[in-house]
Structures are given as C-alpha cells and as structure tokens.
Design a protein around this motif. Structure first.
Motif, PDB file in Angstrom:
ATOM      1  N   GLN A 103     101.854  79.225 104.671  1.00 22.07           N
ATOM      2  CA  GLN A 103     103.054  80.059 104.795  1.00 22.07           C
ATOM      3  C   GLN A 103     102.875  81.405 104.089  1.00 22.07           C
ATOM      4  OE1 GLN A 103     106.288  77.523 103.490  1.00 22.07           O
ATOM      5  NE2 GLN A 103     106.259  76.400 105.419  1.00 22.07           N
ATOM      6  N   GLN A 104     101.673  81.942 104.232  1.00 18.49           N
ATOM      7  CA  GLN A 104     101.353  83.254 103.691  1.00 18.49           C
ATOM      8  C   GLN A 104     101.776  84.317 104.707  1.00 18.49           C
ATOM      9  OE1 GLN A 104      99.757  83.812 100.571  1.00 18.49           O
ATOM     10  NE2 GLN A 104     100.327  81.661 100.339  1.00 18.49           N
ATOM     11  N   SER A 105     101.895  85.539 104.241  1.00 15.65           N
ATOM     12  CA  SER A 105     102.225  86.605 105.184  1.00 15.65           C
ATOM     13  C   SER A 105     101.013  86.850 106.087  1.00 15.65           C
ATOM     14  CB  SER A 105     102.635  87.870 104.450  1.00 15.65           C
ATOM     15  OG  SER A 105     101.586  88.314 103.628  1.00 15.65           O
ATOM     16  N   LEU A 106     101.314  87.070 107.336  1.00 15.87           N
ATOM     17  CA  LEU A 106     100.265  87.280 108.327  1.00 15.87           C
ATOM     18  C   LEU A 106      99.894  88.755 108.383  1.00 15.87           C
ATOM     19  CD1 LEU A 106     101.699  85.022 111.147  1.00 15.87           C
ATOM     20  CD2 LEU A 106      99.785  84.502 109.626  1.00 15.87           C
ATOM     21  N   PRO A 107      98.612  89.030 108.609  1.00 13.26           N
ATOM     22  CA  PRO A 107      98.227  90.425 108.754  1.00 13.26           C
ATOM     23  C   PRO A 107      98.881  91.020 109.990  1.00 13.26           C
ATOM     24  CG  PRO A 107      96.397  88.974 109.315  1.00 13.26           C
ATOM     25  CD  PRO A 107      97.509  88.108 108.808  1.00 13.26           C
ATOM     26  N   SER A 108      99.075  92.309 109.963  1.00 16.91           N
ATOM     27  CA  SER A 108      99.669  92.963 111.123  1.00 16.91           C
ATOM     28  C   SER A 108      98.997  94.309 111.339  1.00 16.91           C
ATOM     29  CB  SER A 108     101.172  93.140 110.930  1.00 16.91           C
ATOM     30  OG  SER A 108     101.422  93.943 109.807  1.00 16.91           O
ATOM     31  N   GLY A 109      99.222  94.854 112.508  1.00 18.59           N
ATOM     32  CA  GLY A 109      98.699  96.174 112.823  1.00 18.59           C
ATOM     33  C   GLY A 109      97.211  96.192 113.125  1.00 18.59           C
ATOM     34  N   PHE A 110      96.676  95.074 113.552  1.00 17.41           N
ATOM     35  CA  PHE A 110      95.261  95.048 113.904  1.00 17.41           C
ATOM     36  C   PHE A 110      95.095  94.755 115.391  1.00 17.41           C
ATOM     37  CE2 PHE A 110      96.084  90.592 112.810  1.00 17.41           C
ATOM     38  CZ  PHE A 110      95.505  89.921 113.867  1.00 17.41           C
ATOM     39  N   ALA A 111      93.929  95.044 115.889  1.00 10.50           N
ATOM     40  CA  ALA A 111      93.603  94.735 117.282  1.00 10.50           C
ATOM     41  C   ALA A 111      92.152  94.282 117.332  1.00 10.50           C
ATOM     42  CB  ALA A 111      93.810  95.949 118.168  1.00 10.50           C
ATOM     43  N   ILE A 112      91.952  93.029 117.729  1.00 13.61           N
ATOM     44  CA  ILE A 112      90.584  92.522 117.850  1.00 13.61           C
ATOM     45  C   ILE A 112      90.090  92.555 119.292  1.00 13.61           C
ATOM     46  CG2 ILE A 112      90.725  91.108 115.768  1.00 13.61           C
ATOM     47  CD1 ILE A 112      91.122  88.659 117.576  1.00 13.61           C
ATOM     48  N   SER A 113      91.009  92.619 120.241  1.00 13.13           N
ATOM     49  CA  SER A 113      90.593  92.554 121.646  1.00 13.13           C
ATOM     50  C   SER A 113      89.669  93.691 122.074  1.00 13.13           C
ATOM     51  CB  SER A 113      91.794  92.444 122.571  1.00 13.13           C
ATOM     52  OG  SER A 113      92.674  93.510 122.394  1.00 13.13           O
ATOM     53  N   PRO A 114      89.819  94.928 121.578  1.00 18.72           N
ATOM     54  CA  PRO A 114      88.877  95.968 122.022  1.00 18.72           C
ATOM     55  C   PRO A 114      87.410  95.641 121.695  1.00 18.72           C
ATOM     56  CG  PRO A 114      90.799  96.992 121.050  1.00 18.72           C
ATOM     57  CD  PRO A 114      90.906  95.511 120.778  1.00 18.72           C
ATOM     58  N   TYR A 115      87.182  95.047 120.532  1.00 20.54           N
ATOM     59  CA  TYR A 115      85.812  94.655 120.178  1.00 20.54           C
ATOM     60  C   TYR A 115      85.265  93.642 121.180  1.00 20.54           C
ATOM     61  CZ  TYR A 115      82.094  92.050 117.838  1.00 20.54           C
ATOM     62  OH  TYR A 115      80.917  91.397 117.560  1.00 20.54           O
ATOM     63  N   PHE A 116      86.077  92.643 121.512  1.00 17.76           N
ATOM     64  CA  PHE A 116      85.614  91.604 122.427  1.00 17.76           C
ATOM     65  C   PHE A 116      85.502  92.112 123.861  1.00 17.76           C
ATOM     66  CE2 PHE A 116      86.834  89.311 118.717  1.00 17.76           C
ATOM     67  CZ  PHE A 116      85.826  88.367 118.611  1.00 17.76           C
ATOM     68  N   GLU A 117      86.382  93.007 124.260  1.00 12.82           N
ATOM     69  CA  GLU A 117      86.271  93.598 125.596  1.00 12.82           C
ATOM     70  C   GLU A 117      84.941  94.324 125.738  1.00 12.82           C
ATOM     71  OE1 GLU A 117      89.823  95.938 125.825  1.00 12.82           O
ATOM     72  OE2 GLU A 117      91.079  94.174 126.199  1.00 12.82           O
ATOM     73  N   GLU A 118      84.539  95.038 124.696  1.00 15.10           N
ATOM     74  CA  GLU A 118      83.251  95.745 124.728  1.00 15.10           C
ATOM     75  C   GLU A 118      82.077  94.762 124.645  1.00 15.10           C
ATOM     76  OE1 GLU A 118      80.436  98.650 125.039  1.00 15.10           O
ATOM     77  OE2 GLU A 118      82.575  98.821 125.437  1.00 15.10           O
ATOM     78  N   ALA A 119      82.171  93.810 123.737  1.00 13.06           N
ATOM     79  CA  ALA A 119      81.079  92.853 123.555  1.00 13.06           C
ATOM     80  C   ALA A 119      80.851  92.010 124.802  1.00 13.06           C
ATOM     81  CB  ALA A 119      81.370  91.952 122.356  1.00 13.06           C
ATOM     82  N   TRP A 120      81.917  91.733 125.560  1.00 11.11           N
ATOM     83  CA  TRP A 120      81.820  90.843 126.714  1.00 11.11           C
ATOM     84  C   TRP A 120      82.048  91.566 128.031  1.00 11.11           C
ATOM     85  CZ3 TRP A 120      85.518  86.836 124.163  1.00 11.11           C
ATOM     86  CH2 TRP A 120      84.811  86.131 123.171  1.00 11.11           C
ATOM     87  N   LYS A 121      81.803  92.858 128.085  1.00  7.95           N
ATOM     88  CA  LYS A 121      82.109  93.607 129.306  1.00  7.95           C
ATOM     89  C   LYS A 121      81.351  93.103 130.526  1.00  7.95           C
ATOM     90  CE  LYS A 121      79.010  97.295 127.909  1.00  7.95           C
ATOM     91  NZ  LYS A 121      79.000  98.613 127.334  1.00  7.95           N
ATOM     92  N   ASP A 122      80.237  92.417 130.326  1.00  2.00           N
ATOM     93  CA  ASP A 122      79.454  91.894 131.446  1.00  2.00           C
ATOM     94  C   ASP A 122      79.604  90.387 131.618  1.00  2.00           C
ATOM     95  OD1 ASP A 122      78.440  94.467 131.957  1.00  2.00           O
ATOM     96  OD2 ASP A 122      76.861  94.197 130.462  1.00  2.00           O
ATOM     97  N   ARG A 123      80.599  89.805 130.957  1.00  3.23           N
ATOM     98  CA  ARG A 123      80.790  88.348 131.010  1.00  3.23           C
ATOM     99  C   ARG A 123      82.156  88.036 131.611  1.00  3.23           C
ATOM    100  NH1 ARG A 123      78.910  85.242 125.705  1.00  3.23           N
ATOM    101  NH2 ARG A 123      79.250  83.539 127.164  1.00  3.23           N
ATOM    102  N   GLY A 124      82.201  87.906 132.901  1.00  3.03           N
ATOM    103  CA  GLY A 124      83.461  87.647 133.599  1.00  3.03           C
ATOM    104  C   GLY A 124      84.115  86.339 133.211  1.00  3.03           C
ATOM    105  N   GLU A 125      83.326  85.363 132.767  1.00  2.00           N
ATOM    106  CA  GLU A 125      83.882  84.051 132.424  1.00  2.00           C
ATOM    107  C   GLU A 125      84.759  84.083 131.174  1.00  2.00           C
ATOM    108  OE1 GLU A 125      80.019  84.055 130.014  1.00  2.00           O
ATOM    109  OE2 GLU A 125      80.691  84.894 131.907  1.00  2.00           O
ATOM    110  N   THR A 126      84.739  85.182 130.450  1.00  2.00           N
ATOM    111  CA  THR A 126      85.516  85.266 129.211  1.00  2.00           C
ATOM    112  C   THR A 126      86.902  85.889 129.415  1.00  2.00           C
ATOM    113  OG1 THR A 126      84.514  87.395 128.655  1.00  2.00           O
ATOM    114  CG2 THR A 126      83.435  85.410 127.776  1.00  2.00           C
ATOM    115  N   GLN A 127      87.313  86.121 130.640  1.00  2.00           N
ATOM    116  CA  GLN A 127      88.597  86.772 130.903  1.00  2.00           C
ATOM    117  C   GLN A 127      89.781  86.014 130.309  1.00  2.00           C
ATOM    118  OE1 GLN A 127      89.156  89.889 132.080  1.00  2.00           O
ATOM    119  NE2 GLN A 127      86.950  89.957 131.816  1.00  2.00           N
ATOM    120  N   ALA A 128      89.760  84.697 130.384  1.00  4.77           N
ATOM    121  CA  ALA A 128      90.860  83.911 129.816  1.00  4.77           C
ATOM    122  C   ALA A 128      90.917  84.088 128.296  1.00  4.77           C
ATOM    123  CB  ALA A 128      90.697  82.433 130.168  1.00  4.77           C
TER     124      ALA A 128
END
Length: 104
Positions: free
Chosen positions: A66-91
């Motif tokens: 029950q700690q405060s959760l971090p906010s104001g971050f975005a991890i999806s751009p890193y993964f979109e770039e890392a997996w740009k050639d991996r269609g199976e990771t769309q989900a």
C-alpha cells in the motif's frame, strides 16, 4: 475501481500475455544483472527480463505494501522501439500503454 486495483489487474494480464507467448522465463538473471543502474537495465537485461524480474515485482510489491505508486512515467515507448519488428508483441504493447495511462 481504484488505481492500485486497475494496475494490479493490468500487471496480472501482462504476466499472462508473456506466458501465452512463451516469453516468461523460469530462471532469473544473476543478481549482478539485476543490479544495473541504467534505465530498463538496458546494459544487462533484455526488455522481457526487465518486465518480468524488475518492473512487475516492484509494482506488485508497492501495491501489496500500500505504498504510493509512481506516476508520470511511460514505459511503452521503450518497448515499442525495442519490439518494432516483433508483431507478436502487440498484445503486450497494448497492456503497457494501458499501464502508462493508469500511471500518468
């Protein structure tokens, strides 16, 4: 639904999606690899390893404690770039975008 509950649901769905694609690993990386100070442990872990061994456990721990959760971050751009050639990771990318929205 509370922010913590929504995030926990998404983390569980993320875990299931990684399992469904046979990306969930049985053996953890070495402790040395987990101690990276680089963002996403980019110097020692693959994106999948970072999700499984650092991000998911840390976020679940914060929720359970029950700690405060971090906010104001975005991890999806890193993964979109890392997996740009991996269609199976769309989900997985969809779930990461939803996690970003909950933690905005």
């Amino acid at each position: 639904m509370s922010r913590s509950h929504r995030l926990l649901t998404l983390l569980n769905q993320l875990e299931q999606a990684l399992n469904a694609l046979s990306l969930w690993q049985v053996a953890p990386p070495t402790q040395e690899k987990l101690m990276s100070s680089e963002p996403f442990a980019i110097d020692t872990l693959s994106p999948i390893e970072w999700l499984q061994w650092i991000f998911i456990p840390k976020m679940k721990w914060l929720i359970e404690q029950q700690q405060s959760l971090p906010s104001g971050f975005a991890i999806s751009p890193y993964f979109e770039e890392a997996w740009k050639d991996r269609g199976e990771t769309q989900a997985i990318l969809l779930l990461l975008n939803q996690i970003d929205e909950v933690c905005a």
